[in-house]
Scaffold this active site. Structure first.
Site, PDB file in Angstrom:
ATOM      1  N   ASP A 169      -1.901   6.468   6.293  1.00 42.37           N
ATOM      2  CA  ASP A 169      -2.904   5.511   5.827  1.00 42.37           C
ATOM      3  C   ASP A 169      -3.186   4.573   6.992  1.00 42.37           C
ATOM      4  O   ASP A 169      -2.367   3.722   7.325  1.00 42.37           O
ATOM      5  CB  ASP A 169      -2.338   4.739   4.625  1.00 42.37           C
ATOM      6  CG  ASP A 169      -3.309   3.675   4.098  1.00 42.37           C
ATOM      7  OD1 ASP A 169      -4.393   3.491   4.693  1.00 42.37           O
ATOM      8  OD2 ASP A 169      -2.972   3.033   3.073  1.00 42.37           O
ATOM      9  N   TRP A 207       0.835  -1.217   0.000  1.00 39.26           N
ATOM     10  CA  TRP A 207       0.000   0.000   0.000  1.00 39.26           C
ATOM     11  C   TRP A 207       0.855   1.246   0.000  1.00 39.26           C
ATOM     12  O   TRP A 207       0.536   2.223  -0.675  1.00 39.26           O
ATOM     13  CB  TRP A 207      -0.986  -0.031   1.174  1.00 39.26           C
ATOM     14  CG  TRP A 207      -1.897  -1.210   1.099  1.00 39.26           C
ATOM     15  CD1 TRP A 207      -2.001  -2.223   2.003  1.00 39.26           C
ATOM     16  CD2 TRP A 207      -2.834  -1.534   0.042  1.00 39.26           C
ATOM     17  NE1 TRP A 207      -2.929  -3.146   1.582  1.00 39.26           N
ATOM     18  CE2 TRP A 207      -3.450  -2.755   0.397  1.00 39.26           C
ATOM     19  CE3 TRP A 207      -3.195  -0.910  -1.153  1.00 39.26           C
ATOM     20  CZ2 TRP A 207      -4.417  -3.367  -0.412  1.00 39.26           C
ATOM     21  CZ3 TRP A 207      -4.147  -1.515  -1.954  1.00 39.26           C
ATOM     22  CH2 TRP A 207      -4.747  -2.719  -1.584  1.00 39.26           C
ATOM     23  N   LYS A 242     -12.082  -2.140   6.386  1.00 35.02           N
ATOM     24  CA  LYS A 242     -11.266  -2.993   7.252  1.00 35.02           C
ATOM     25  C   LYS A 242     -11.787  -2.921   8.682  1.00 35.02           C
ATOM     26  O   LYS A 242     -12.119  -3.936   9.270  1.00 35.02           O
ATOM     27  CB  LYS A 242      -9.796  -2.569   7.212  1.00 35.02           C
ATOM     28  CG  LYS A 242      -9.221  -2.381   5.802  1.00 35.02           C
ATOM     29  CD  LYS A 242      -8.858  -3.690   5.143  1.00 35.02           C
ATOM     30  CE  LYS A 242      -8.639  -3.601   3.637  1.00 35.02           C
ATOM     31  NZ  LYS A 242      -7.633  -2.666   3.185  1.00 35.02           N
TER      32      LYS A 242
HETATM   33  C1  LIG Z   1      -7.058  -2.223   1.865  1.00 37.70           C
HETATM   34  C2  LIG Z   1      -6.056  -1.155   2.003  1.00 37.70           C
HETATM   35  C3  LIG Z   1      -5.930  -0.134   1.052  1.00 37.70           C
HETATM   36  C4  LIG Z   1      -6.775  -0.076  -0.194  1.00 37.70           C
HETATM   37  O1  LIG Z   1      -8.026   0.399   0.130  1.00 37.70           O
HETATM   38  P1  LIG Z   1      -9.152   0.689  -0.971  1.00 37.70           P
HETATM   39  O2  LIG Z   1     -10.232   1.288  -0.117  1.00 37.70           O
HETATM   40  O3  LIG Z   1      -9.520  -0.622  -1.578  1.00 37.70           O
HETATM   41  O4  LIG Z   1      -8.604   1.653  -1.947  1.00 37.70           O
HETATM   42  C5  LIG Z   1      -4.998   0.848   1.277  1.00 37.70           C
HETATM   43  N1  LIG Z   1      -4.217   0.844   2.360  1.00 37.70           N
HETATM   44  C6  LIG Z   1      -4.297  -0.125   3.298  1.00 37.70           C
HETATM   45  C7  LIG Z   1      -3.404  -0.086   4.489  1.00 37.70           C
HETATM   46  C8  LIG Z   1      -5.223  -1.149   3.141  1.00 37.70           C
HETATM   47  O5  LIG Z   1      -5.312  -2.114   4.070  1.00 37.70           O
END
Ligand SMILES: *Cc1c(COP(=O)(O)O)cnc(C)c1O
Length: 362
Positions: A173, A104, A197
């Site tokens: 993030d 990511w 998540k």
């Molecule tokens: C799942 C995830 C993403 C991607 O998220 P989307 O909402 O599908 O764009 C980005 N960063 C992390 C840490 C993730 O776990």
């Protein structure tokens, strides 16, 4: 076919708290006695205003946010944030620092690169397949922000604490650990989390942004890609992802009122993860893949002695009502995601199964 609900270890979309799902079910046809579903009412109605305002207020209370912080709901997932951050905050000779701790982070870096923005990757754990969190990083004093992925969902690593950036605001993030623990907000300029998540369904990304960054957003960007479009309209410039925001509101209420806030939540999360890691460490059959000091409390990644055994493990686990244990397709192995909504009983149930599996196959 399963007759009832199982223990769900999916990485995302992932488990939601059962009381939240029950609340949605019970009010789905007749929301707050209005005779319509929450998915059938105007986002301009007082009823929906109350939903989004309550979600914002609860987020501010849970994280102790002061008035400088704005809470936004944006579509496009965490992936769109990868592109929006450089688009809104980098240009000319300004630059951002990135720490690369996995898939990511790499994708976030790529979006700055595509736009031709300047940036520095100040640390990376790619040399050991992203199995650890880098330490002793020196950040660039002049960087506009320092981007850090707080929890690496695929590799099962997590920043136990955030680094000293020498005053550079952290952009983080937090898709897979948002609201799993308290935060010292003084370090952050922007936090974002795809809901699916740890806090809600797919289709909405929460963004917390400090006011001085809103002042830096340039004119001339498409409306839907500017943070100020969301901050000036309470995230309702256009039709927002209403159902997602409503579900998040219920999750926030559960976090505050049932779980008792983020400190309590963090205690439970630590307990769950500790139990599972202790078992893995006591076994010669299972082995954890993340460096000990970098282990995630949210995504526990582990291997068995062979890929055939791993396949068998995942499918027999499902037969025993333990779902979602397959590792990410890019790395293989096994992964138990134990987010906020994973009940404490799920972990001993998994460990019992893991013990039985060793007896039969070890
Ligand atoms: C799942 C995830 C993403 C991607 O998220 P989307 O909402 O599908 O764009 C980005 N960063 C992390 C840490 C993730 O776990």
């Amino acid at each position: 076919m399963k007759a009832g609900r199982i223990f769900n270890f999916n990485a995302g979309p992932a488990a939601l708290p059962l009381p939240v799902l029950e609340d949605i079910r019970d009010s789905f046809l007749n929301f707050n006695g209005c005779g319509m579903s929450v998915t059938e009412i105007s986002h301009r109605s007082k009823m929906f205003d109350d939903v989004i305002n309550d979600a914002v207020a609860r987020t501010k209370r849970l994280l102790n946010l002061d008035d400088r912080f704005h809470v936004l709901f944006i579509q496009g997932g965490a992936s769109m944030q990868f592109a929006m951050m450089p688009m809104n905050f980098l240009g000319g000779d300004t630059s951002a620092d990135f720490v690369n701790t996995g898939t990511w982070s790499t994708k976030a870096i790529k979006e700055a690169e595509i736009q031709g923005k300047s940036f520095n990757v100040v640390a990376s754990s790619e040399d050991k397949k992203f199995s650890y969190i880098p330490q002793e990083i020196s950040f660039n004093k002049g960087a506009v922000y320092a981007h850090i992925t707080s929890n690496n969902t695929i590799k099962g690593t997590q920043w136990a604490s955030f680094p000293d950036t020498g005053g550079v605001p952290i952009f983080s993030d937090m898709s897979s650990d948002f609201l799993s623990r308290p935060l010292d907000m003084g370090k952050f300029g922007l936090i974002y989390a795809g809901a699916q998540k740890n806090i809600g369904p797919a289709g909405v990304c929460m963004v917390i942004i400090r006011e001085d960054f809103l002042d830096r957003v340039p004119d001339g960007l498409p409306s839907m890609l500017k943070y100020t479009t969301y901050s000036s309209k309470n995230s309702m410039y256009n039709t927002p992802p209403c159902f997602g925001i409503y579900t998040i509101q219920l999750v926030l209420k559960w976090l505050e009122e049932t779980m008792g806030g983020l400190e309590k939540m963090a205690e439970i999360n630590t307990k769950k993860a500790q139990l599972l890691y202790d078992f893995i460490d006591s076994s010669d059959f299972y082995s954890g893949t993340a460096a000990l000091d970098s282990r995630s409390l949210m995504n526990v990644t582990f291997r068995l002695p062979g890929e055939d055994l791993e396949k068998k493990f995942v499918s027999e686990a499902m037969e025993n009502n333990l779902g979602g244990l397959k590792g990410h397709r890019s790395v293989g192995g096994c992964r138990a995601s134990i987010y906020n909504a994973t009940p404490e009983e799920a972990v001993p149930a998994l460990i019992d199964f893991m013990k039985t599996f060793v007896k039969k196959n070890g």
